[in-house]
Design an enzyme around this catalytic site. Structure first.
Site: not given
Length: 197
Positions: A76-77, A157
């Site tokens: 998870d970033t 992103g």
């Protein structure tokens, strides 16, 4: 070594396959036939990373083919912007709404930082590895700043906004082989390699 990367994000999968050596055979969820949408209900990157890895680990336990899997990992970033008290953080992918619209997220970042001179930020990736009853977590961090406008066509992103420390170009402007050696995910994967020996 056969590892499952608990993600449905094709960009992340491609990036991780380029980062990890070919001795690691990385399987995606779609290759395993797992099309489930995993609810990320945690309030931290650590919690969400564990939720995803545990879900896939449990899913695999009901499949006869799971005996050939050596481990499951999930990441998870979060993008943590100093002037916004660490936002969007754990909500990075859905900051502008639940649709996971990357362009809308980037526009929100630019709006929120309008007129603010402190544009320092960092990307942080937390990886959870599950294997034979063990649960281990590592993290990778890259510091940098948020540009005043988008630059570059590569990446995904927030890459067209994030300028890593020591560079004068965004992740989206840097060649993939450069990004894949300095990024938060690359740093987390390096630690994952060390865990795996």
């Amino acid at each position: 070594m056969n590892l499952v990367f608990a993600t449905n994000n094709a960009h992340k999968l491609e990036e991780v396959r380029k980062i990890l050596p070919s001795t690691f055979h990385i399987l995606s969820l779609s290759e395993l036939g797992c099309t489930d949408e995993i609810d990320e209900t945690g309030t931290t990157l650590e919690a969400n990373s564990l939720i995803k890895a545990q879900y896939v680990w449990d899913w695999l336990a009901t499949r006869p083919s799971s005996c050939s899997i050596d481990g499951v990992f999930a990441d998870d970033t979060g993008l943590e912007i100093d002037a916004l008290n660490g936002a969007p953080g754990v909500y990075t992918a859905r900051w502008a709404g639940d649709a996971h619209n990357a362009a809308a997220n980037r526009q929100k970042a630019l709006r929120e930082l309008q007129g603010i001179s402190n544009r320092s930020a960092r990307f942080r990736t937390v990886v959870t590895l599950l294997r034979s009853g063990k649960n281990e977590q590592v993290e990778g961090i890259v510091c940098g700043s948020i540009a005043t406008e988008e630059h570059g066509e590569g990446g995904f992103g927030y890459d067209s906004l994030f300028i890593p420390e020591g560079y004068d170009a965004t992740f989206a402007e840097l060649p993939a082989n450069v990004k894949n050696t300095i990024s938060h995910r690359a740093r987390a994967m390096e630690k994952l390699k060390q865990l795996l020996g």
